[in-house]
Design a protein around this motif. Structure first.
Motif, PDB file in Angstrom:
ATOM      1  N   GLY A 198       0.754  -1.157   0.095  1.00 14.65           N
ATOM      2  CA  GLY A 198       0.120   0.035   0.017  1.00 14.65           C
ATOM      3  C   GLY A 198       0.925   1.369   0.051  1.00 14.65           C
ATOM      4  O   GLY A 198       0.405   2.160  -0.704  1.00 14.65           O
ATOM      5  N   LYS A 258      -4.044  -8.406  -0.454  1.00 16.63           N
ATOM      6  CA  LYS A 258      -3.129  -7.581   0.381  1.00 16.63           C
ATOM      7  C   LYS A 258      -2.096  -8.102   0.916  1.00 16.63           C
ATOM      8  O   LYS A 258      -2.194  -9.451   0.760  1.00 16.63           O
ATOM      9  CB  LYS A 258      -4.045  -6.612   1.392  1.00 16.63           C
ATOM     10  N   LYS A 268      -4.195  -7.868   9.306  1.00 13.68           N
ATOM     11  CA  LYS A 268      -5.202  -7.990   8.140  1.00 13.68           C
ATOM     12  C   LYS A 268      -6.118  -9.123   8.202  1.00 13.68           C
ATOM     13  O   LYS A 268      -7.226  -9.164   7.816  1.00 13.68           O
ATOM     14  CB  LYS A 268      -4.648  -8.068   6.934  1.00 13.68           C
ATOM     15  N   PHE A 281       0.739 -11.813  -6.070  1.00  7.19           N
ATOM     16  CA  PHE A 281      -0.278 -10.416  -6.295  1.00  7.19           C
ATOM     17  C   PHE A 281       0.610  -9.195  -6.508  1.00  7.19           C
ATOM     18  O   PHE A 281       1.658  -9.189  -5.564  1.00  7.19           O
ATOM     19  CB  PHE A 281      -1.034 -10.257  -4.956  1.00  7.19           C
ATOM     20  N   ASN A 282       0.516  -8.712  -7.670  1.00  9.70           N
ATOM     21  CA  ASN A 282       1.241  -7.149  -7.830  1.00  9.70           C
ATOM     22  C   ASN A 282       0.395  -6.411  -8.614  1.00  9.70           C
ATOM     23  O   ASN A 282      -0.916  -6.680  -8.767  1.00  9.70           O
ATOM     24  CB  ASN A 282       2.421  -7.615  -8.643  1.00  9.70           C
ATOM     25  N   TYR A 298      -9.128  -6.442  -8.964  1.00 10.40           N
ATOM     26  CA  TYR A 298     -10.295  -5.513  -8.405  1.00 10.40           C
ATOM     27  C   TYR A 298     -11.388  -5.382  -9.062  1.00 10.40           C
ATOM     28  O   TYR A 298     -12.734  -5.245  -8.513  1.00 10.40           O
ATOM     29  CB  TYR A 298      -9.576  -4.035  -8.147  1.00 10.40           C
ATOM     30  N   GLY A 322      -5.818   1.862   4.438  1.00 10.57           N
ATOM     31  CA  GLY A 322      -5.894   0.960   3.237  1.00 10.57           C
ATOM     32  C   GLY A 322      -6.256   1.626   2.049  1.00 10.57           C
ATOM     33  O   GLY A 322      -6.676   2.801   2.096  1.00 10.57           O
ATOM     34  N   THR A 323      -5.891   1.152   0.959  1.00 10.31           N
ATOM     35  CA  THR A 323      -6.157   1.763  -0.380  1.00 10.31           C
ATOM     36  C   THR A 323      -6.866   0.472  -1.258  1.00 10.31           C
ATOM     37  O   THR A 323      -7.678   1.082  -2.310  1.00 10.31           O
ATOM     38  CB  THR A 323      -5.080   2.254  -1.073  1.00 10.31           C
ATOM     39  N   GLY A 324      -6.633  -0.468  -0.845  1.00  9.04           N
ATOM     40  CA  GLY A 324      -7.244  -1.487  -1.731  1.00  9.04           C
ATOM     41  C   GLY A 324      -8.635  -1.384  -1.460  1.00  9.04           C
ATOM     42  O   GLY A 324      -9.523  -1.654  -2.717  1.00  9.04           O
ATOM     43  N   LYS A 337     -10.004   0.739  -4.256  1.00 14.96           N
ATOM     44  CA  LYS A 337      -9.927   0.141  -5.727  1.00 14.96           C
ATOM     45  C   LYS A 337     -11.239  -0.737  -5.724  1.00 14.96           C
ATOM     46  O   LYS A 337     -12.113  -0.593  -6.785  1.00 14.96           O
ATOM     47  CB  LYS A 337      -8.868  -0.505  -5.839  1.00 14.96           C
TER      48      LYS A 337
END
Ligand SMILES: *Cc1c(COP(=O)(O)O)cnc(C)c1O
Length: 835
Positions: free
Chosen positions: A136, A567, A573, A647-648, A656, A674-676, A679
């Motif tokens: 993140g 993530k 998490k 995951f990248n 997403y 968080g930014t996921g 998205k």
């Protein structure tokens, strides 16, 4: 193929459009052909898609260069303030698609490549993404660069050109296996090496007093060694504007003169060794959540890139005719992305006081007015502290400077809070507990005029926990800047289906004014629109299912609910909470053959730090549970589990947009933002989440009725910690939970092996700081509500549309506008380019 590469006969329009700069398909085609011949240098018969990728990237880079030159020239000419974003990580993701989008040449690029007999998407897929970040924090830096350019703010991003980025993850027998990420192996067409832009960086040694010409006492740093940093520049093109900023990444190399010394004494091998050790400085990105290991080199990496960056900034200042170093705060804003670059506070003081001979007070006023600090975590283990002895051995002059900063600062504290020596002790930059240390978050706070958290809840918690004393000292320095993500990459580029539907429905203004997604709200009662909405999601799910099949062998049905948690793997998490629910549903199906569940694909992805024991077991558990469920005909009609390897950013583009449900289930108070989560929301997923980080604001924007809330609040978490958390009580109160834990511990998912998951289950039963079992019942009950809601297709579609419609706040354009107005005081600069 030979014919395709022959330059076409010139037509009047061709002569007007140069092959380096023209934006038409024809000019771009000629640019690609030129690069195939002169840069890639392959015979036409031997061309593969990766050669076309390289040539296309170079042709696109050419088209950014005029913008790049004009952008620098314009801000210099106008004397405008520049933002410098200092970050140890930039998780940029693939560049070609994004640059083509931002330049507005997608149709031209497609047509040009088709004209050459190769598919645009096939070419895009050849790009190896620069994985110069963990997750993140690094991705945020990349989103911010995109928004800064799009908002026409002159910016330099400064970071480290790691030769090996974040490791590639493979899954072998359910376990994570790390492979080195050799992202530069095939070259990097986006960067321009600037071997003439280089700075010396000192390390180790000692300091000496001396008297200068005027008889003043001064300090000189006699380093143990000197390393040289060289600049590599990557252009950062704004969307729909001429602004093209730059990301300058520093790479380490041996200082020539040191090698020469060794040559002169005939010690050739010592000279070569020097080269080897110097270059290790920027060799590899450290995974976060990693204990102790590599401390020394990490500090060197941080100091190295910050020193190069600040020397570069002062060098630019020196070249300004209309400004002196005293004007630094008017010409540059320096933002610290977390504490990783916070040694910059002491380094700028050293450069100003020792090298520029400024008076301490003047230098300090400049430093504080120039720096801003963004805090990204409250987790105590992630707050950087350097053991004093080590720090002093590496950076002896900086330690002296920090002592001086600290002593003056603590005098200020005493003046403001007379007689409160306890407060003075608490606020010292030099920590005393557990061996003396330098506390970098404190240094960053003391050295900055603005300190911010990254979501409303996080900024509040910052003020009444980690930085409470500092807030009481300087309340006006603290603010919140809720994170955001770029809608160019995370909507337009990664969800072309939705982009088309949005453009047709509300026009394309949302790309730069994400609030305009609100216009979708008036379509929720339109059945035809809802059907189109579902069709888009269905196609995205089919696209992800293909990828999952290819990468894992697991077959997913795109008509099922796609429930996704991607993530970094971390206890806070709580991917294991997700697994407990999966096993609960599995048990229910096994115990009641007549039970019908809303069919769901549980999809996971994420890397664990290589030394993080429990996180790696969580990956193994997900895969073990998946292997059992996916092949059991009693349950695989209703559920499947897939772990997407590696995951990248590249595969995030597929993930997403395919989600129906976004898992944001961290322990309240632990996820800074968080930014996921943002998205997913933009792409129409509903969130199941705790009141943590930006989830709080996502729920506020979406409406509580369009969000699946569960779990303890941050206050309740604190209360439980004070009272003493007793997981056994939760097990005793919930027979289902007890059986789930017994099943895992008893070896049901591990061919009878009762050892492999014991550490995980023991952790949950006896020693879990993240209170998984305390939230279990609430989570499972919430997941049952999700399943019920999924059955009403139209209601779900309305909620999905509303989530996208109300996601405007989470654009990084909004976040960056706040930083520009409230912290950096920088305004837009319109760049004109002659074509
Ligand atoms: C957005 C993103 C993250 C951050 O995800 P969180 O759910 O906010 O932890 C990490 N990695 C990649 C590749 C991302 O795109």
């Amino acid at each position: 193929m030979t014919d395709l590469l022959r330059p076409p006969a010139a037509t009047p329009t061709d002569t007007n459009e140069r092959s380096r700069t023209g934006l038409s398909a024809e000019a771009l085609r000629r640019g690609i052909v030129d690069h195939l011949r002169y840069s890639v240098g392959r015979p036409a018969a031997a061309l593969r898609p990766e050669h076309f990728y390289r040539a296309t990237a170079l042709a696109v880079r050419d088209r950014m260069q005029d913008n790049r030159v004009a952008s620098t020239q314009t801000s210099l000419d106008l004397g405008r303030k520049v933002t410098c974003y200092l970050s140890a990580e930039f998780l940029m993701g693939p560049q070609l698609g994004s640059n083509v989008l931002n330049l507005g040449i997608e149709d031209a690029a497609r047509a040009a490549l088709e004209g050459l007999g190769v598919g645009y998407d096939e070419v895009l897929a050849c790009e190896e993404e620069p994985g110069l970040g963990n997750g993140g924090l690094g991705r945020l830096a990349a989103c911010y660069l995109d928004s800064l350019a799009t908002l026409e703010r002159p910016t330099i991003g400064y970071g480290i050109r790691y030769e090996f980025g974040i490791f590639d993850q493979e899954i072998h027998d359910g376990w994570q296996v790390e492979k080195t990420d050799n992202w530069l192996a095939n070259g990097n067409p986006w960067e321009i090496a600037k071997p003439d832009v280089h700075y010396p960086v000192n390390w180790g040694g000692h300091t000496e007093f001396y008297s200068d010409d005027a008889g003043n006492q001064r300090v000189r740093w006699i380093p143990g060694r000197v390393i040289e940093g060289v600049a590599y520049d990557t252009p950062i093109q704004g969307y729909g504007v001429n602004t093209c900023n730059v990301l300058t990444l520093w790479s380490a190399r041996a200082v020539q003169s040191f090698a020469l010394d060794a040559f002169n004494t005939g010690d050739y091998y010592k000279a070569v060794e020097e080269e080897v050790t110097s270059e290790t400085v920027t060799k590899v990105l450290y995974p976060n959540d990693e204990l102790e290991a590599g401390k020394h080199l990490r500090l060197l990496q941080q100091y190295f890139f910050v020193s190069c960056s600040l020397q570069h900034v002062l060098h630019i200042m020196d070249d300004l005719a209309d400004a002196s170093v005293h004007d630094l705060p008017e010409r540059f804003a320096l933002q610290l992305n977390d504490t990783h670059p916070s040694i910059g506070v002491a380094e700028l003081m050293r450069l100003l006081v020792d090298e520029r001979r400024l008076d301490w007070n003047d230098a300090w006023a400049i430093t504080v007015a120039t720096f801003g600090y963004t805090n990204h975590t409250l987790l105590p283990e992630a707050l950087e502290k350097w053991p004093l002895g080590m720090f002093g051995a590496c950076l002896p002059r900086h330690l002296e400077i920090i002592y001086e900063i600290n002593s003056r600062f603590l005098d200020e504290v005493r003046a403001k809070f007379p007689g409160d020596e306890d407060r003075v002790r608490r606020m010292s930059i030099i920590g005393e507990e557990g061996g003396k240390s330098v506390k970098m978050a404190y240094l960053a706070t003391v050295g900055s005029h603005a300190i911010n958290g990254v979501a409303a809840l996080h900024s509040e918690l910052l003020k009444d926990s980690v930085l409470k004393d500092f807030f009481e000292m300087w309340p006006e320095r603290f603010s919140n800047k809720t994170n955001g993500v770029t809608p160019r990459r995370f909507l337009a580029l990664s969800n072309p289906g939705l982009r088309g539907l949005l453009d047709r429905t509300i026009g394309d203004g949302w790309l730069t004014h994400l609030d305009r997604l609100r216009g979708l709200e008036s379509f929720i009662e339109d059945p035809a629109f809802r059907q189109q909405w579902r069709d888009v999601k269905r196609a995205n799910k089919a696209r992800l299912a293909d990828f999952v099949r290819a990468s894992t062998g697991v077959e997913l049905d795109p008509t099922w609910m796609f429930d996704i948690q991607v993530k970094r793997i971390h206890e806070y998490k709580r991917q294991h909470l997700n697994v407990l629910n999966i096993v609960t549903q599995y048990l229910r199906l096994k115990q009641n053959p007549r039970l019908e569940l809303a069919p769901r694909a549980f999809i996971f992805g994420g890397k664990a730090a290589p030394g993080y024991f429990l996180a790696k077991r969580i990956i193994k558990l997900i895969n073990a549970v998946g292997d059992m469920i996916n092949f059991d005909p009693d349950v695989n009609r209703f559920m499947k589990v897939a772990f997407v390897p590696n995951f990248n950013v590249q595969n995030a583009h597929l993930i997403y947009p395919a989600a129906n449900l976004s898992e944001q289930i961290s322990t309240a108070g632990k996820e800074a933002s968080g930014t996921g989560n943002m998205k997913f929301m933009m792409n129409g997923a509903l969130t199941i989440g705790t009141l943590d980080g930006a989830n709080v604001e996502i729920r506020e924007e979406a409406g509580a009725e369009n969000f699946f809330l569960f779990g303890l609040t941050e206050d309740q978490v604190q209360q439980i910690k004070r009272d003493g958390y007793r997981p056994a009580d939760h097990i005793a109160a919930n027979a289902e939970l007890a059986s789930v834990l017994d099943l895992i511990a008893g070896g049901h998912f591990s061919h009878g092996d009762t050892e492999v998951f014991r550490p995980l289950v023991d952790n949950l039963r006896y020693d879990d700081p993240f209170l998984v079992l305390a939230d279990y019942a609430s989570y499972v009950e919430c997941q049952d509500r999700v399943s019920a809601a999924w059955q009403d297709r139209d209601a779900w579609s309305r909620m999905s549309i509303l989530n996208t419609a109300r996601s405007g706040k989470f654009s990084s354009d909004r976040a960056i506008a706040e930083y520009c107005d409230e912290i950096w005081n920088v305004s837009p600069v319109t760049v004109k380019v002659e074509r």
